[in-house]
Design an enzyme around this catalytic site. Structure first.
Site, PDB file in Angstrom:
ATOM      1  N   GLY A  54      50.468  31.972   3.089  1.00  0.00           N
ATOM      2  CA  GLY A  54      51.050  32.587   2.044  1.00  0.00           C
ATOM      3  C   GLY A  54      50.902  31.770   0.762  1.00  0.00           C
ATOM      4  O   GLY A  54      51.179  32.411  -0.469  1.00  0.00           O
ATOM      5  N   ASP A 112      62.791  29.688   4.098  1.00  0.00           N
ATOM      6  CA  ASP A 112      63.764  30.708   4.381  1.00  0.00           C
ATOM      7  C   ASP A 112      64.715  29.861   5.573  1.00  0.00           C
ATOM      8  O   ASP A 112      65.688  29.078   4.817  1.00  0.00           O
ATOM      9  CB  ASP A 112      63.025  31.656   5.284  1.00  0.00           C
ATOM     10  CG  ASP A 112      64.233  32.942   5.779  1.00  0.00           C
ATOM     11  OD1 ASP A 112      65.174  32.780   5.196  1.00  0.00           O
ATOM     12  OD2 ASP A 112      63.795  33.608   6.652  1.00  0.00           O
ATOM     13  N   GLY A 114      63.997  27.034   7.059  1.00  0.00           N
ATOM     14  CA  GLY A 114      63.823  25.765   7.092  1.00  0.00           C
ATOM     15  C   GLY A 114      63.000  25.054   8.222  1.00  0.00           C
ATOM     16  O   GLY A 114      62.363  23.777   8.238  1.00  0.00           O
ATOM     17  N   LYS A 140      65.685  30.365  -0.077  1.00  0.00           N
ATOM     18  CA  LYS A 140      66.718  31.274   0.260  1.00  0.00           C
ATOM     19  C   LYS A 140      67.784  30.258   0.762  1.00  0.00           C
ATOM     20  O   LYS A 140      67.793  30.062   1.889  1.00  0.00           O
ATOM     21  CB  LYS A 140      66.304  32.135   1.500  1.00  0.00           C
ATOM     22  CG  LYS A 140      65.182  33.138   1.241  1.00  0.00           C
ATOM     23  CD  LYS A 140      64.876  33.973   2.345  1.00  0.00           C
ATOM     24  CE  LYS A 140      64.084  35.156   2.001  1.00  0.00           C
ATOM     25  NZ  LYS A 140      63.736  36.121   3.211  1.00  0.00           N
ATOM     26  N   ASP A 168      53.539  38.190   2.605  1.00  0.00           N
ATOM     27  CA  ASP A 168      52.997  39.496   3.425  1.00  0.00           C
ATOM     28  C   ASP A 168      54.468  40.146   4.085  1.00  0.00           C
ATOM     29  O   ASP A 168      55.503  39.399   4.411  1.00  0.00           O
ATOM     30  CB  ASP A 168      51.979  39.120   4.209  1.00  0.00           C
ATOM     31  CG  ASP A 168      52.393  38.570   5.282  1.00  0.00           C
ATOM     32  OD1 ASP A 168      53.057  37.323   5.283  1.00  0.00           O
ATOM     33  OD2 ASP A 168      52.224  38.864   6.511  1.00  0.00           O
TER      34      ASP A 168
HETATM   35  P1  IMP Z   1      61.465  29.468   7.904  1.00  0.00           P
HETATM   36  O1  IMP Z   1      60.831  28.704   9.028  1.00  0.00           O
HETATM   37  O2  IMP Z   1      62.668  30.408   8.463  1.00  0.00           O
HETATM   38  O3  IMP Z   1      61.969  28.778   6.829  1.00  0.00           O
HETATM   39  O4  IMP Z   1      60.145  30.558   7.559  1.00  0.00           O
HETATM   40  C1  IMP Z   1      59.467  30.544   6.622  1.00  0.00           C
HETATM   41  C2  IMP Z   1      58.214  31.442   6.801  1.00  0.00           C
HETATM   42  O5  IMP Z   1      58.925  32.868   7.100  1.00  0.00           O
HETATM   43  C3  IMP Z   1      57.516  31.623   5.521  1.00  0.00           C
HETATM   44  O6  IMP Z   1      56.325  30.674   5.510  1.00  0.00           O
HETATM   45  C4  IMP Z   1      56.942  33.078   5.409  1.00  0.00           C
HETATM   46  O7  IMP Z   1      55.910  33.212   6.366  1.00  0.00           O
HETATM   47  C5  IMP Z   1      58.009  33.850   6.460  1.00  0.00           C
HETATM   48  N1  IMP Z   1      59.111  34.276   5.468  1.00  0.00           N
HETATM   49  C6  IMP Z   1      60.428  34.106   5.376  1.00  0.00           C
HETATM   50  N2  IMP Z   1      60.930  35.092   4.552  1.00  0.00           N
HETATM   51  C7  IMP Z   1      60.341  35.840   3.950  1.00  0.00           C
HETATM   52  C8  IMP Z   1      60.315  36.984   2.979  1.00  0.00           C
HETATM   53  O8  IMP Z   1      61.126  37.104   2.399  1.00  0.00           O
HETATM   54  N3  IMP Z   1      58.909  37.449   2.811  1.00  0.00           N
HETATM   55  C9  IMP Z   1      57.683  37.083   3.427  1.00  0.00           C
HETATM   56  N4  IMP Z   1      57.601  36.150   4.628  1.00  0.00           N
HETATM   57  C10 IMP Z   1      58.718  35.394   4.791  1.00  0.00           C
HETATM   58 MG    MG Z   2      54.156  31.093   5.233  1.00  0.00          MG
END
Ligand code: IMP
Ligand code: MG
Length: 184
Positions: A54, A112, A114, A140, A168
């Site tokens: 990403g 998101d 974390g 977020k 994506d």
């Molecule tokens: P976390 O571990 O919940 O912080 O997730 C992070 C990962 O979730 C990111 O690196 C993205 O790959 C994916 N992700 C979270 N939110 C989104 C979004 O709104 N669009 C696309 N990918 C997302």
């Molecule tokens: Mg990612």
């Protein structure tokens, strides 16, 4: 804010324009300026580490705004369910150098909950990094539940799902120049 442009369909969902390329560029410039201030007098070039997939577009735009010399690498997190009792084991692919004492700046597309970034930061500390900071394009706050402090957040958004500029939806949408948000 209303943005011009049509909604697009990716897989089974419709997305509408949310953040323009110009707004992203301005946010990248702002966050780069902060990094430039904070790292202006480091002795050794920081290791700027993009997390694939990403971060690739953000990384390219961000590093061209940095004024100090830095070393650029990309890593990829891979998940697999091994024999571990804890279930999913995640490893980092692409970091094949000694990072002892290095100042690391992790570049992420979006933080998101974390969970992912906290894991990356812990791994880097475990490998002896001198300092670990995170620069994420999107944050977020409503979804975030990790304890890690995120130093550089280019933009904050709600908990809605977005695509574009590297992000994506199930493999598609990364090439879009602006950000699109899912229409419920
Ligand atoms: P976390 O571990 O919940 O912080 O997730 C992070 C990962 O979730 C990111 O690196 C993205 O790959 C994916 N992700 C979270 N939110 C989104 C979004 O709104 N669009 C696309 N990918 C997302
Ligand atoms: Mg990612």
């Amino acid at each position: 804010m209303e943005l011009s442009g049509d909604s697009i369909v990716i897989h089974d969902k419709s997305f509408r324009p949310m953040i323009s390329q110009a707004e992203i560029a301005a946010a990248v410039e702002r966050v780069a300026r902060r990094i430039n201030e904070d790292y202006s007098d480091v002795k050794q070039p920081p290791l700027v580490m993009g997390v694939l997939n990403g971060s690739f577009i953000f990384m390219a735009d961000l590093v061209r705004q940095l004024e100090m010399r830095c070393e650029l690498i990309f890593v990829k997190m891979s998940s697999y369910s091994g024999l571990s009792t804890t279930g999913t084991v995640r490893t980092m692919i692409g970091l094949d150098q000694d990072i002892t004492g290095r100042d690391v700046i992790v570049v992420e597309d979006i933080v998101d909950t974390g969970v992912s970034i906290a894991h990356v930061m812990n791994m880097l500390r475990g490998m002896g990094a001198g300092s670990v900071r995170v620069c994420t394009l999107f944050f977020k706050p409503e979804s975030y539940r990790a304890d890690e402090h995120i130093d550089y957040k280019a933009m904050e958004i709600g908990s809605e799902f977005i695509v574009g500029y590297g992000l994506d939806y199930d493999g598609l949408g990364r090439e879009l120049g602006g950000i699109y948000v899912v229409e419920e």
